[in-house]
Design a protein around this motif. Structure first.
Motif, PDB file in Angstrom:
ATOM      1  N   MET A   1       0.849  -1.018  -0.031  1.00  0.00           N
ATOM      2  CA  MET A   1       0.130   0.094  -0.005  1.00  0.00           C
ATOM      3  C   MET A   1       0.867   1.263   0.091  1.00  0.00           C
ATOM      4  O   MET A   1       1.810   1.217   0.578  1.00  0.00           O
ATOM      5  N   THR A   2       0.304   2.341  -0.720  1.00  0.00           N
ATOM      6  CA  THR A   2       1.242   3.340  -0.955  1.00  0.00           C
ATOM      7  C   THR A   2       0.715   4.577  -0.030  1.00  0.00           C
ATOM      8  O   THR A   2      -0.543   4.547   0.484  1.00  0.00           O
ATOM      9  N   ALA A   3       1.202   5.614   0.033  1.00  0.00           N
ATOM     10  CA  ALA A   3       0.766   6.684   0.747  1.00  0.00           C
ATOM     11  C   ALA A   3      -0.246   7.598  -0.113  1.00  0.00           C
ATOM     12  O   ALA A   3      -0.886   8.372   0.334  1.00  0.00           O
ATOM     13  N   ARG A   4      -0.166   7.452  -1.421  1.00  0.00           N
ATOM     14  CA  ARG A   4      -0.894   8.274  -2.272  1.00  0.00           C
ATOM     15  C   ARG A   4      -2.339   8.295  -1.913  1.00  0.00           C
ATOM     16  O   ARG A   4      -2.949   9.330  -1.886  1.00  0.00           O
ATOM     17  N   PRO A   5      -3.082   7.123  -1.479  1.00  0.00           N
ATOM     18  CA  PRO A   5      -4.432   7.169  -1.242  1.00  0.00           C
ATOM     19  C   PRO A   5      -4.739   8.139  -0.084  1.00  0.00           C
ATOM     20  O   PRO A   5      -5.623   8.927  -0.017  1.00  0.00           O
ATOM     21  N   ALA A   6      -3.768   8.116   0.883  1.00  0.00           N
ATOM     22  CA  ALA A   6      -3.682   8.976   1.970  1.00  0.00           C
ATOM     23  C   ALA A   6      -3.743  10.425   1.918  1.00  0.00           C
ATOM     24  O   ALA A   6      -4.405  11.384   2.378  1.00  0.00           O
ATOM     25  N   MET A   7      -2.736  10.751   1.053  1.00  0.00           N
ATOM     26  CA  MET A   7      -2.357  12.075   0.552  1.00  0.00           C
ATOM     27  C   MET A   7      -3.517  12.403  -0.364  1.00  0.00           C
ATOM     28  O   MET A   7      -3.866  13.991  -0.163  1.00  0.00           O
ATOM     29  N   ASP A   8      -4.254  11.851  -1.141  1.00  0.00           N
ATOM     30  CA  ASP A   8      -5.335  12.281  -1.767  1.00  0.00           C
ATOM     31  C   ASP A   8      -6.587  12.706  -0.894  1.00  0.00           C
ATOM     32  O   ASP A   8      -7.290  13.578  -1.153  1.00  0.00           O
ATOM     33  N   GLY A   9      -6.961  11.997  -0.160  1.00  0.00           N
ATOM     34  CA  GLY A   9      -7.779  12.211   0.977  1.00  0.00           C
ATOM     35  C   GLY A   9      -7.498  13.473   1.818  1.00  0.00           C
ATOM     36  O   GLY A   9      -8.438  14.388   1.995  1.00  0.00           O
ATOM     37  N   LEU A  10      -6.194  13.790   2.155  1.00  0.00           N
ATOM     38  CA  LEU A  10      -5.701  14.900   2.843  1.00  0.00           C
ATOM     39  C   LEU A  10      -6.018  16.227   1.935  1.00  0.00           C
ATOM     40  O   LEU A  10      -6.500  17.251   2.469  1.00  0.00           O
ATOM     41  N   ARG A  11      -5.921  16.082   0.667  1.00  0.00           N
ATOM     42  CA  ARG A  11      -6.077  17.177  -0.261  1.00  0.00           C
ATOM     43  C   ARG A  11      -7.571  17.475  -0.434  1.00  0.00           C
ATOM     44  O   ARG A  11      -7.929  18.699  -0.411  1.00  0.00           O
ATOM     45  N   ALA A  13      -9.845  16.725   2.025  1.00  0.00           N
ATOM     46  CA  ALA A  13     -10.268  17.473   3.257  1.00  0.00           C
ATOM     47  C   ALA A  13      -9.748  18.872   3.349  1.00  0.00           C
ATOM     48  O   ALA A  13     -10.672  19.830   3.653  1.00  0.00           O
ATOM     49  N   GLU A  14      -8.440  19.177   2.840  1.00  0.00           N
ATOM     50  CA  GLU A  14      -8.112  20.613   2.787  1.00  0.00           C
ATOM     51  C   GLU A  14      -8.954  21.440   2.018  1.00  0.00           C
ATOM     52  O   GLU A  14      -9.412  22.461   2.541  1.00  0.00           O
ATOM     53  N   LYS A  15      -9.471  21.081   0.812  1.00  0.00           N
ATOM     54  CA  LYS A  15     -10.417  21.749   0.013  1.00  0.00           C
ATOM     55  C   LYS A  15     -11.627  22.002   0.652  1.00  0.00           C
ATOM     56  O   LYS A  15     -12.305  23.069   0.658  1.00  0.00           O
ATOM     57  N   GLY A  16     -12.074  21.036   1.413  1.00  0.00           N
ATOM     58  CA  GLY A  16     -13.476  20.970   2.203  1.00  0.00           C
ATOM     59  C   GLY A  16     -13.358  22.039   3.407  1.00  0.00           C
ATOM     60  O   GLY A  16     -14.333  22.705   3.601  1.00  0.00           O
ATOM     61  N   VAL A  17     -12.234  22.204   4.146  1.00  0.00           N
ATOM     62  CA  VAL A  17     -12.020  23.257   5.182  1.00  0.00           C
ATOM     63  C   VAL A  17     -12.080  24.571   4.303  1.00  0.00           C
ATOM     64  O   VAL A  17     -12.716  25.369   4.902  1.00  0.00           O
ATOM     65  N   GLU A  18     -11.467  24.708   3.364  1.00  0.00           N
ATOM     66  CA  GLU A  18     -11.231  25.952   2.572  1.00  0.00           C
ATOM     67  C   GLU A  18     -12.888  26.369   2.197  1.00  0.00           C
ATOM     68  O   GLU A  18     -13.135  27.528   2.154  1.00  0.00           O
TER      69      GLU A  18
END
Length: 69
Positions: A1-11, A13-18
């Motif tokens: 498993m890579t970190a890519r799915p988690a980082m996509d989720g982070l992005r 979430a960041e846009k949701g906060v924005e």
């Protein structure tokens, strides 16, 4: 498993906060997300992950608390 799915989720979430939160949260949210992204993709050094992320997390949380008052 890579970190890519988690980082996509982070992005996402960041846009949701924005979109949903006060304008003052944009800069600290983006800074915290970038710090998390760098922590995932950069090589480790002598500074602990928590030490690197704490200032960004603290700024984000302070701005979030301030926006609630």
């Amino acid at each position: 498993m890579t970190a890519r799915p988690a980082m996509d989720g982070l992005r996402i979430a960041e846009k949701g906060v924005e979109l949903l939160c006060a304008p003052g949260l944009h800069a600290p949210t983006t800074a915290y997300a970038r710090a998390l992204n760098q922590a995932v993709w950069q090589e480790r050094d002598a500074v602990s992950l928590a030490e690197r992320l704490e200032p960004f997390k603290a700024e984000f949380l302070a701005a979030a608390r301030s926006s609630l008052t």
